[in-house]
Design a protein around this motif. Structure first.
Motif, PDB file in Angstrom:
ATOM      1  N   TYR A   1      57.452  -6.459  24.799  1.00  0.00           N
ATOM      2  CA  TYR A   1      57.824  -7.060  26.083  1.00  0.00           C
ATOM      3  C   TYR A   1      59.275  -6.719  26.396  1.00  0.00           C
ATOM      4  O   TYR A   1      60.079  -6.461  25.505  1.00  0.00           O
ATOM      5  CB  TYR A   1      57.594  -8.579  26.070  1.00  0.00           C
ATOM      6  CG  TYR A   1      58.222  -9.295  24.894  1.00  0.00           C
ATOM      7  CD1 TYR A   1      59.454  -9.943  25.021  1.00  0.00           C
ATOM      8  CD2 TYR A   1      57.590  -9.320  23.657  1.00  0.00           C
ATOM      9  CE1 TYR A   1      60.022 -10.589  23.941  1.00  0.00           C
ATOM     10  CE2 TYR A   1      58.159  -9.968  22.581  1.00  0.00           C
ATOM     11  CZ  TYR A   1      59.379 -10.605  22.721  1.00  0.00           C
ATOM     12  OH  TYR A   1      59.949 -11.242  21.647  1.00  0.00           O
ATOM     13  N   ARG A   2      59.565  -6.676  27.706  1.00  0.00           N
ATOM     14  CA  ARG A   2      60.890  -6.279  28.186  1.00  0.00           C
ATOM     15  C   ARG A   2      61.514  -7.395  29.010  1.00  0.00           C
ATOM     16  O   ARG A   2      60.863  -7.981  29.871  1.00  0.00           O
ATOM     17  CB  ARG A   2      60.786  -5.030  29.058  1.00  0.00           C
ATOM     18  CG  ARG A   2      60.387  -3.801  28.316  1.00  0.00           C
ATOM     19  CD  ARG A   2      60.247  -2.614  29.244  1.00  0.00           C
ATOM     20  NE  ARG A   2      59.986  -1.396  28.488  1.00  0.00           N
ATOM     21  CZ  ARG A   2      59.791  -0.217  29.050  1.00  0.00           C
ATOM     22  NH1 ARG A   2      59.828  -0.087  30.360  1.00  0.00           N
ATOM     23  NH2 ARG A   2      59.556   0.837  28.299  1.00  0.00           N
ATOM     24  N   LEU A   3      62.787  -7.628  28.752  1.00  0.00           N
ATOM     25  CA  LEU A   3      63.602  -8.558  29.547  1.00  0.00           C
ATOM     26  C   LEU A   3      64.616  -7.720  30.303  1.00  0.00           C
ATOM     27  O   LEU A   3      65.247  -6.838  29.718  1.00  0.00           O
ATOM     28  CB  LEU A   3      64.323  -9.543  28.624  1.00  0.00           C
ATOM     29  CG  LEU A   3      63.466 -10.245  27.572  1.00  0.00           C
ATOM     30  CD1 LEU A   3      64.330 -10.960  26.555  1.00  0.00           C
ATOM     31  CD2 LEU A   3      62.516 -11.204  28.250  1.00  0.00           C
ATOM     32  N   PHE A   4      64.788  -7.987  31.576  1.00  0.00           N
ATOM     33  CA  PHE A   4      65.680  -7.166  32.384  1.00  0.00           C
ATOM     34  C   PHE A   4      67.064  -7.783  32.480  1.00  0.00           C
ATOM     35  O   PHE A   4      67.205  -9.007  32.532  1.00  0.00           O
ATOM     36  CB  PHE A   4      65.068  -6.929  33.760  1.00  0.00           C
ATOM     37  CG  PHE A   4      63.806  -6.123  33.665  1.00  0.00           C
ATOM     38  CD1 PHE A   4      63.860  -4.749  33.514  1.00  0.00           C
ATOM     39  CD2 PHE A   4      62.568  -6.744  33.654  1.00  0.00           C
ATOM     40  CE1 PHE A   4      62.702  -3.999  33.380  1.00  0.00           C
ATOM     41  CE2 PHE A   4      61.412  -6.007  33.514  1.00  0.00           C
ATOM     42  CZ  PHE A   4      61.477  -4.634  33.379  1.00  0.00           C
ATOM     43  N   SER A   5      68.079  -6.918  32.524  1.00  0.00           N
ATOM     44  CA  SER A   5      69.467  -7.386  32.524  1.00  0.00           C
ATOM     45  C   SER A   5      69.816  -8.151  33.790  1.00  0.00           C
ATOM     46  O   SER A   5      70.649  -9.052  33.760  1.00  0.00           O
ATOM     47  CB  SER A   5      70.426  -6.215  32.328  1.00  0.00           C
ATOM     48  OG  SER A   5      70.283  -5.293  33.389  1.00  0.00           O
ATOM     49  N   ASP A   6      69.169  -7.832  34.906  1.00  0.00           N
ATOM     50  CA  ASP A   6      69.509  -8.488  36.171  1.00  0.00           C
ATOM     51  C   ASP A   6      68.619  -9.703  36.486  1.00  0.00           C
ATOM     52  O   ASP A   6      68.694 -10.256  37.573  1.00  0.00           O
ATOM     53  CB  ASP A   6      69.441  -7.480  37.318  1.00  0.00           C
ATOM     54  CG  ASP A   6      68.073  -6.843  37.452  1.00  0.00           C
ATOM     55  OD1 ASP A   6      67.268  -6.942  36.515  1.00  0.00           O
ATOM     56  OD2 ASP A   6      67.813  -6.226  38.498  1.00  0.00           O
ATOM     57  N   VAL A   7      67.795 -10.128  35.542  1.00  0.00           N
ATOM     58  CA  VAL A   7      66.915 -11.285  35.733  1.00  0.00           C
ATOM     59  C   VAL A   7      67.288 -12.342  34.701  1.00  0.00           C
ATOM     60  O   VAL A   7      67.393 -12.043  33.510  1.00  0.00           O
ATOM     61  CB  VAL A   7      65.427 -10.896  35.570  1.00  0.00           C
ATOM     62  CG1 VAL A   7      64.530 -12.115  35.673  1.00  0.00           C
ATOM     63  CG2 VAL A   7      65.042  -9.856  36.609  1.00  0.00           C
ATOM     64  N   ASP A   8      67.489 -13.572  35.173  1.00  0.00           N
ATOM     65  CA  ASP A   8      67.848 -14.664  34.274  1.00  0.00           C
ATOM     66  C   ASP A   8      66.629 -15.066  33.444  1.00  0.00           C
ATOM     67  O   ASP A   8      65.617 -15.508  33.983  1.00  0.00           O
ATOM     68  CB  ASP A   8      68.358 -15.863  35.073  1.00  0.00           C
ATOM     69  CG  ASP A   8      68.787 -17.011  34.171  1.00  0.00           C
ATOM     70  OD1 ASP A   8      69.058 -16.767  32.977  1.00  0.00           O
ATOM     71  OD2 ASP A   8      68.846 -18.150  34.666  1.00  0.00           O
TER      72      ASP A   8
END
Length: 190
Positions: free
Chosen positions: A46-53
């Motif tokens: 899974y991926r977490l994006f830098s611009d999403v809290d």
């Protein structure tokens, strides 16, 4: 040209991502409706994006039976790592994300069939189910030959073998070169 188009389509399919209902993470594996095998690895990426809290994200990952009245749940990760540190940072073009992966060994006690990998955000009570198929492990066969058949006189051959004993279909380098040129001509004419 057709080959290039096919290659781009296959690459696009293999990199498919499924977005969570809250849009704060994407799942890249397991592959939706993909086949996995008892006793082997089930990758959960899974991926977490830098611009999403995603500071409130509390992610749990489970393997659940699908389509049966008695649901069996096997925990993959009770609290999955959602940190955004340099150890997990990836860059693709101008996009930065944090990729986490869990390699879950499917227990030998799991019965083959249809399952779902559930990505559950405990903070928002939202689920992202990924349907998969778990197949049985390959069975081992005995190493002793059960019978012998005769290929050429005086030479025995294992049952089911497509290769003749002691021979090769390409007898000279010239024959091999002609075969390679023929394959190249067919490949480049498409």
């Amino acid at each position: 040209m057709k080959f290039c188009l096919l290659l781009f389509v296959l690459l696009g399919v293999s990199r498919a991502q499924i977005t969570a209902p809250t849009r704060n993470y994407n799942v890249t594996s397991p592959v939706s409706n993909g086949p996995y095998v008892v006793g082997q690895i089930l990758p959960c990426t899974y991926r977490l994006f830098s611009d999403v809290d995603s500071s409130a994200l509390n992610l749990q990952i489970d393997l659940e039976t699908s389509g049966v009245s008695n649901i069996t749940t096997i925990p993959i990760a009770v609290t999955a790592d959602v940190s955004k540190t340099d150890a997990f940072v990836k860059r693709e073009g101008n996009m930065t994300y944090y990729e986490h992966s869990i390699n879950f060994n499917i227990p030998p006690t799991v019965k083959p069939g249809n399952y779902q990998v559930i990505f559950f955000d405990k903070s928002t009570q939202t689920k992202l189910p990924i349907p998969i198929e778990i197949r049985p492990a390959a069975t081992t066969t005995s190493k002793e030959p059960t019978s012998q058949t005769t290929g050429t006189p005086g030479h025995s051959q294992s049952p089911g073998s497509i290769f003749a004993q002691g021979g090769s279909s390409i007898n000279s380098p010239l024959t091999m070169l002609i075969a390679l040129v023929a394959v190249a001509v067919v490949a480049f004419s498409m």
